[in-house]
Design an enzyme around this catalytic site. Structure first.
Site, PDB file in Angstrom:
ATOM      1  N   CYS A  22      -2.177  -2.228   7.705  1.00 28.70           N
ATOM      2  CA  CYS A  22      -2.098  -3.156   6.571  1.00 28.70           C
ATOM      3  C   CYS A  22      -0.818  -3.984   6.553  1.00 28.70           C
ATOM      4  O   CYS A  22      -0.845  -5.144   6.155  1.00 28.70           O
ATOM      5  CB  CYS A  22      -2.306  -2.401   5.259  1.00 28.70           C
ATOM      6  SG  CYS A  22      -3.970  -1.671   5.173  1.00 28.70           S
TER       7      CYS A  22
ATOM      8  N   LYS B  76      -7.097  -4.735  -3.089  1.00 30.47           N
ATOM      9  CA  LYS B  76      -7.901  -5.217  -1.966  1.00 30.47           C
ATOM     10  C   LYS B  76      -8.889  -4.149  -1.530  1.00 30.47           C
ATOM     11  O   LYS B  76      -8.705  -2.973  -1.808  1.00 30.47           O
ATOM     12  CB  LYS B  76      -6.997  -5.625  -0.805  1.00 30.47           C
ATOM     13  CG  LYS B  76      -6.136  -4.498  -0.253  1.00 30.47           C
ATOM     14  CD  LYS B  76      -5.142  -5.032   0.758  1.00 30.47           C
ATOM     15  CE  LYS B  76      -4.246  -3.949   1.315  1.00 30.47           C
ATOM     16  NZ  LYS B  76      -4.928  -2.905   2.065  1.00 30.47           N
TER      17      LYS B  76
ATOM     18  N   ASP C  75       0.773  -1.252   0.000  1.00 29.88           N
ATOM     19  CA  ASP C  75       0.000   0.000   0.000  1.00 29.88           C
ATOM     20  C   ASP C  75       0.805   1.303   0.000  1.00 29.88           C
ATOM     21  O   ASP C  75       0.460   2.250   0.722  1.00 29.88           O
ATOM     22  CB  ASP C  75      -0.962   0.009   1.188  1.00 29.88           C
ATOM     23  CG  ASP C  75      -1.969  -1.120   1.144  1.00 29.88           C
ATOM     24  OD1 ASP C  75      -1.947  -1.908   0.183  1.00 29.88           O
ATOM     25  OD2 ASP C  75      -2.774  -1.224   2.080  1.00 29.88           O
TER      26      ASP C  75
END
Length: 188
Positions: free
Chosen positions: A143, A101, A9
């Site tokens: 994350c 995601k 991310d």
């Protein structure tokens, strides 16, 4: 034994100036780029994940007008927007697979995502016979931690490259690192 680098991310909305910008996000983007430039040949795959949320829903309660910053958040990383794109300081040339995601669901772990071909990350790693992963990215306390814990649950040997991560909070990141370590990850 095959090895992969998981880049979690590193997106515009998670680096400085983004909807949920993390202090040190741009530094992580630059440092991961340098690391990949010199170490890409050490890996059989370089896989990057991105939050990729639906624009027309609350994504399973993930988006909120009154976020608690634990389970609900302001709008971020909406699919096909600038905020969802990789930070421009992250060079993506060596990335072999991209995982998205959070499409309609409140996903944190890259293992909850899928490749453009519709393959789950765990299945992709098994297909590539990956047994070891190094994890880098944003955010340590959300994350990155979720991805590391899922990698361990999938039976992988996991190393977190501590110089190549950034978290939302200092205390929560320290707790996340301790949780990852206790679960069996190597904090390098």
């Amino acid at each position: 034994m095959a090895k992969a680098l998981l880049i979690v991310d590193i997106q515009n909305d998670f680096t400085e100036g983004g909807a949920l910008g993390v202090d040190g996000g741009d530094r992580v983007a630059e440092e991961v780029t340098r690391f990949v430039d010199t170490h890409a040949d050490d890996y059989d795959a370089v896989i990057a994940s991105r939050d990729w949320h639906d624009a027309d829903s609350d994504n399973g309660g993930h988006f909120s007008q009154n976020p608690d910053f634990i389970d609900s958040w302001p709008v971020h990383c909406v699919a096909d927007t600038e905020g969802a794109e990789y930070d421009p300081l992250l060079t993506t040339d060596a990335i072999t697979h991209h995982v998205r995601k959070g499409q309609g669901t409140p996903d944190y772990s890259a293992f909850q995502g899928m490749t453009d071909a519709g393959e789950h990350l765990g299945d992709l790693l098994a297909e590539l016979t990956i047994t070891e992963v190094d994890v880098v990215g944003i955010a340590t306390d959300h994350c990155v931690c979720a991805t590391v814990l899922d990698a361990l649950k999938n039976g992988l040997s996991v190393r977190v490259l501590q110089d190549l991560i950034a978290g939302v909070g200092k205390d929560s990141s320290t707790l996340a690192l301790a949780e990852m370590d206790a679960a069996g990850a190597t904090i390098a």
